[in-house]
Motif scaffolding. Sequence first.
Motif, PDB file in Angstrom:
ATOM      1  N   MET A  99       0.846  -1.176   0.000  1.00  0.00           N
ATOM      2  CA  MET A  99       0.000   0.000   0.000  1.00  0.00           C
ATOM      3  C   MET A  99       0.896   1.245   0.000  1.00  0.00           C
ATOM      4  N   THR A 100       0.581   2.169  -0.855  1.00  0.00           N
ATOM      5  CA  THR A 100       1.381   3.377  -1.004  1.00  0.00           C
ATOM      6  C   THR A 100       0.863   4.505  -0.118  1.00  0.00           C
ATOM      7  N   ASN A 101       1.793   5.220   0.503  1.00  0.00           N
ATOM      8  CA  ASN A 101       1.452   6.410   1.279  1.00  0.00           C
ATOM      9  C   ASN A 101       1.497   7.582   0.295  1.00  0.00           C
ATOM     10  N   GLY A 102       0.408   7.768  -0.424  1.00  0.00           N
ATOM     11  CA  GLY A 102       0.331   8.794  -1.454  1.00  0.00           C
ATOM     12  C   GLY A 102       0.490  10.198  -0.920  1.00  0.00           C
ATOM     13  N   LYS A 103      -0.002  10.437   0.281  1.00  0.00           N
ATOM     14  CA  LYS A 103       0.107  11.768   0.879  1.00  0.00           C
ATOM     15  C   LYS A 103       1.570  12.152   1.071  1.00  0.00           C
ATOM     16  N   LEU A 104       2.365  11.245   1.614  1.00  0.00           N
ATOM     17  CA  LEU A 104       3.779  11.515   1.832  1.00  0.00           C
ATOM     18  C   LEU A 104       4.505  11.672   0.498  1.00  0.00           C
ATOM     19  N   LEU A 105       4.181  10.843  -0.468  1.00  0.00           N
ATOM     20  CA  LEU A 105       4.803  10.949  -1.794  1.00  0.00           C
ATOM     21  C   LEU A 105       4.528  12.316  -2.411  1.00  0.00           C
ATOM     22  N   LYS A 106       3.289  12.767  -2.330  1.00  0.00           N
ATOM     23  CA  LYS A 106       2.928  14.075  -2.878  1.00  0.00           C
ATOM     24  C   LYS A 106       3.646  15.205  -2.141  1.00  0.00           C
ATOM     25  N   GLU A 107       3.747  15.092  -0.818  1.00  0.00           N
ATOM     26  CA  GLU A 107       4.422  16.123  -0.021  1.00  0.00           C
ATOM     27  C   GLU A 107       5.894  16.258  -0.421  1.00  0.00           C
ATOM     28  N   GLY A 148      -2.633   7.707 -14.906  1.00  0.00           N
ATOM     29  CA  GLY A 148      -2.043   6.414 -14.543  1.00  0.00           C
ATOM     30  C   GLY A 148      -1.243   6.494 -13.259  1.00  0.00           C
ATOM     31  N   LEU A 149      -0.461   7.555 -13.114  1.00  0.00           N
ATOM     32  CA  LEU A 149       0.310   7.732 -11.891  1.00  0.00           C
ATOM     33  C   LEU A 149      -0.621   8.028 -10.718  1.00  0.00           C
ATOM     34  N   SER A 150      -1.643   8.819 -10.940  1.00  0.00           N
ATOM     35  CA  SER A 150      -2.599   9.125  -9.869  1.00  0.00           C
ATOM     36  C   SER A 150      -3.254   7.859  -9.337  1.00  0.00           C
ATOM     37  N   LYS A 151      -3.584   6.923 -10.223  1.00  0.00           N
ATOM     38  CA  LYS A 151      -4.182   5.651  -9.788  1.00  0.00           C
ATOM     39  C   LYS A 151      -3.235   4.889  -8.871  1.00  0.00           C
ATOM     40  N   LYS A 152      -1.958   4.930  -9.185  1.00  0.00           N
ATOM     41  CA  LYS A 152      -0.972   4.240  -8.358  1.00  0.00           C
ATOM     42  C   LYS A 152      -0.829   4.938  -7.005  1.00  0.00           C
ATOM     43  N   ILE A 153      -0.811   6.256  -7.009  1.00  0.00           N
ATOM     44  CA  ILE A 153      -0.686   7.023  -5.770  1.00  0.00           C
ATOM     45  C   ILE A 153      -1.907   6.797  -4.878  1.00  0.00           C
ATOM     46  N   GLU A 154      -3.079   6.648  -5.495  1.00  0.00           N
ATOM     47  CA  GLU A 154      -4.327   6.447  -4.752  1.00  0.00           C
ATOM     48  C   GLU A 154      -4.601   4.981  -4.434  1.00  0.00           C
ATOM     49  N   ASN A 155      -3.635   4.113  -4.702  1.00  0.00           N
ATOM     50  CA  ASN A 155      -3.738   2.677  -4.428  1.00  0.00           C
ATOM     51  C   ASN A 155      -4.816   1.971  -5.232  1.00  0.00           C
ATOM     52  N   LYS A 156      -5.097   2.490  -6.418  1.00  0.00           N
ATOM     53  CA  LYS A 156      -6.058   1.825  -7.300  1.00  0.00           C
ATOM     54  C   LYS A 156      -5.343   0.859  -8.243  1.00  0.00           C
TER      55      LYS A 156
END
Length: 68
Positions: free
Chosen positions: A1-9, A31-39
């Motif tokens: 599971m990706t911590n998208g919030k930390l990656l974006k920060e 496509g990248l957004s889907k990965k960041i959002e764990n989709k």
Amino acid sequence: MTNGKLLKEIAKAKHFTIQDLAAALGLTRQGLSKKIENKSEFRISEVTKLSEILGLSEKQKQEIFFAF
């Protein structure tokens, strides 16, 4: 599971947009957004490339890409 919030920060702090990172990975922004959002999941090669681009420490890499 990706911590998208930390990656974006971290990306924002280093002046990278999602579009910039997507282009570097050969992905669309969506496509990248889907990965960041764990989709969908990041490939190992994508984790490696993002880590290099963003200059992530091992600790940051663990916190972002291997968070549970």
